[in-house]
Design a protein around this motif. Structure first.
Motif, short mmCIF file in Angstrom:
data_model
loop_
_atom_site.label_atom_id
_atom_site.label_comp_id
_atom_site.label_asym_id
_atom_site.label_seq_id
_atom_site.Cartn_x
_atom_site.Cartn_y
_atom_site.Cartn_z
N GLU A 307 40.47 -16.10 -7.04
CA GLU A 307 40.95 -17.37 -7.59
C GLU A 307 41.91 -17.17 -8.76
OE1 GLU A 307 37.98 -19.60 -10.09
OE2 GLU A 307 36.65 -18.02 -9.35
N HIS A 308 41.92 -15.96 -9.34
CA HIS A 308 42.76 -15.72 -10.51
C HIS A 308 43.99 -14.86 -10.22
CE1 HIS A 308 39.68 -17.65 -12.74
NE2 HIS A 308 38.82 -16.65 -12.70
N ILE A 309 44.10 -14.31 -9.02
CA ILE A 309 45.20 -13.39 -8.72
C ILE A 309 45.56 -13.52 -7.24
CG2 ILE A 309 43.57 -11.49 -8.31
CD1 ILE A 309 45.66 -9.54 -9.39
N PHE A 310 46.85 -13.44 -6.94
CA PHE A 310 47.29 -13.47 -5.55
C PHE A 310 47.13 -12.07 -4.96
CE2 PHE A 310 50.04 -16.79 -7.56
CZ PHE A 310 49.51 -17.88 -6.88
N LYS A 311 46.46 -11.97 -3.83
CA LYS A 311 46.25 -10.68 -3.18
C LYS A 311 46.82 -10.71 -1.77
CE LYS A 311 41.90 -9.92 -5.69
NZ LYS A 311 40.43 -9.73 -5.56
N ILE A 312 47.50 -9.63 -1.40
CA ILE A 312 48.06 -9.50 -0.05
C ILE A 312 47.73 -8.13 0.49
CG2 ILE A 312 50.00 -11.08 -0.52
CD1 ILE A 312 51.73 -8.45 -0.74
N ALA A 313 47.80 -7.98 1.82
CA ALA A 313 47.67 -6.65 2.42
C ALA A 313 48.88 -5.83 2.00
CB ALA A 313 47.60 -6.76 3.94
N HIS A 314 48.66 -4.54 1.78
CA HIS A 314 49.78 -3.70 1.35
C HIS A 314 50.90 -3.74 2.38
CE1 HIS A 314 52.04 0.14 1.22
NE2 HIS A 314 52.16 -0.27 -0.02
N GLY A 315 52.11 -3.95 1.90
CA GLY A 315 53.28 -3.96 2.78
C GLY A 315 53.60 -5.30 3.41
N ASP A 316 52.78 -6.32 3.15
CA ASP A 316 53.01 -7.63 3.75
C ASP A 316 54.04 -8.40 2.90
OD1 ASP A 316 52.96 -10.03 5.08
OD2 ASP A 316 50.77 -10.19 5.14
#
Length: 454
Positions: A307-316
């Motif tokens: 909820e406090h940070i945007f997370k993505i799969a590496h390389g996406d």
């Protein structure tokens, strides 16, 4: 060094006498004071610059042992920060406390695998579990000597600030948007090429022609030719993508100006595949009210709630670009006040320093932990889990160290069917995974015995 300085000054204010011994360089070889009770001695004779500090003459290595041994006779504890100093057999006359700051670089790994006496400080659950599942695998006694102390963030210093002083260092237009911060040292693993790909997508696909990617030039550039080559390659890649006008190189930012730097940005990028033990940059940025987008690698997976940070799969890159585009349009704006409060509560600098002080003052000379050759034997009662460096994703099981995906359908199906993070031999057998296959997965370090870390 940032954390070491905070701890040293805190101890000094409490009356402790601290000596910090570090490497000698052509541009840094004079003994100086951080505080009347903190002496910094740049007198070690390792290789001048990162990497490969032990790539020096044998007589320099011998001198390093002699330097530290003589100093140890005048002190009452040896605190090996980052475990990089691996010659410790001679220090049986005083307590040793280790601090494991990363779990990827060769020197830190060598030092970690040589730990036998004293206690160990780690800064994230990722490092703790990874250390116990590897270096501690045959030494169960290390579980009683490990202490998790997260890095502290000084929220009094790191807060939203006007960037009046920074304007003298970074020339940026009011029309430049989004402003992408890349507050990292030179290194491919830190995500510079991912940042360039993201910039290209924002400019060409999303139409943000005024995108600016801010890239600091590392301080080692003066004495390390390879650092210059790194930036030359970045320029070549930017030219290929026709986004050179969107890249703003600037001098390395001083610690005093970092709050202004974070406040300047639209978002901070942590997109690399480095096996990060703890990201000071991410937390400092959030404390200054600037969102962070990070690849779900190593400690980024768990250190800050989603909820406090945007997370993505590496390389996406597509997901990263979409996230930033929506952020600019204010469609996915996070509550930065809540993020700041979370950091104040869970990553308090004074709490960190107080915990360090308590450990340093309570250390005693301890016997070496005992080797247990039975530790890896498989028993019917054992439970298993993914290794700390593995993550279940839509693309398979990602490995932080190999940076690859394992598409083991049976194992993935097992975790989905059980809907929990661990399993036993009986549960595995029901899903068609034999004991032999479990042994293979253990050997490949896809899974571990839970007893290593619990």
């Amino acid at each position: 060094t940032k954390i070491l300085k905070e701890v040293a000054l805190y101890l000094a204010e409490g009356g402790d006498q601290i000596t910090i011994v570090c490497n000698q360089r052509s541009d840094n070889k004079k003994i100086f004071k951080l505080h009347q009770n903190v002496t910094v001695m740049p007198i070690f004779r390792f290789r001048e610059t990162y990497p490969n500090p032990y790539n020096t003459t044998p007589y320099n290595l011998a001198s390093n042992e002699d330097i530290l041994y003589r100093l140890s006779l005048k002190h009452n504890i040896l605190f090996i920060f980052d475990t990089d100093f691996i010659f410790t057999d001679m220090f049986k006359h005083l307590p040793i406390l280790y601090s494991l700051r990363d779990y990827i670089y060769p020197e830190a790994l060598q030092g970690a695998f040589l730990i036998r006496r004293g206690d160990v400080i780690v800064n994230s659950q990722f490092v703790k579990d990874s250390f116990l599942a590897t270096a501690g695998r045959f030494y169960p006694g290390l579980k009683n000597r490990i202490h998790l102390i997260p890095n502290g963030i000084d929220t009094n210093r790191f807060s939203k600030k006007p960037y009046s002083k920074l304007k003298k260092v970074i020339k940026i237009s009011k029309n430049d948007s989004p402003v992408l911060l890349y507050p990292h040292r030179p290194g491919l693993e830190k995500g510079i090429y991912e940042a360039l790909a993201l910039t290209e997508k924002l400019v060409k696909q999303y139409g943000f022609k005024q995108t600016k990617l801010l890239v600091p030039r590392g301080v080692d550039e003066i004495i390390n030719p390879q650092v210059g080559v790194f930036y030359d390659n970045v320029i070549v890649e930017a030219k290929k993508k026709k986004i050179l006008a969107n890249i703003l190189f600037h001098p390395w930012i001083s610690p005093q100006l970092m709050p202004e730097y974070y406040s300047l940005g639209t978002i901070t990028l942590c997109l690399g595949n480095i096996v990060e033990a703890f990201s000071n940059a991410a937390l400092e940025s959030l404390a200054c009210g600037t969102p962070v987008i990070a690849a779900k690698v190593a400690s980024y997976r768990t250190i800050i709630p989603d909820e406090h940070i945007f997370k993505i799969a590496h390389g996406d890159t597509e997901a990263a670009a979409k996230t930033i585009a929506e952020l600019v349009k204010n469609k996915n704006r996070q509550d930065m006040g809540k993020a700041r409060e979370f950091i104040k509560k869970n990553f308090n600098t004074e709490t960190m320093c107080r915990q360090y002080r308590k450990l340093l003052h309570s250390q005693k000379i301890k016997p070496a932990v005992e080797f247990n050759p039975e530790a890896t034997n498989i028993r019917a009662t054992d439970t298993f889990s993914l290794s700390p460096w593995s993550c279940l994703t839509l693309k398979g099981i990602y490995n932080d160290y190999t940076k690859t995906y394992d598409k083991n359908k049976k194992l993935i199906s097992l975790f989905k069917a059980l809907n929990k993070d661990f399993f036993n031999l009986k549960e595995a057998k029901k899903q068609g995974i034999s004991r032999k296959e479990i042994i293979r997965l253990l050997d490949q370090n896809v899974i571990i015995k839970e007893s290593y870390i619990i």
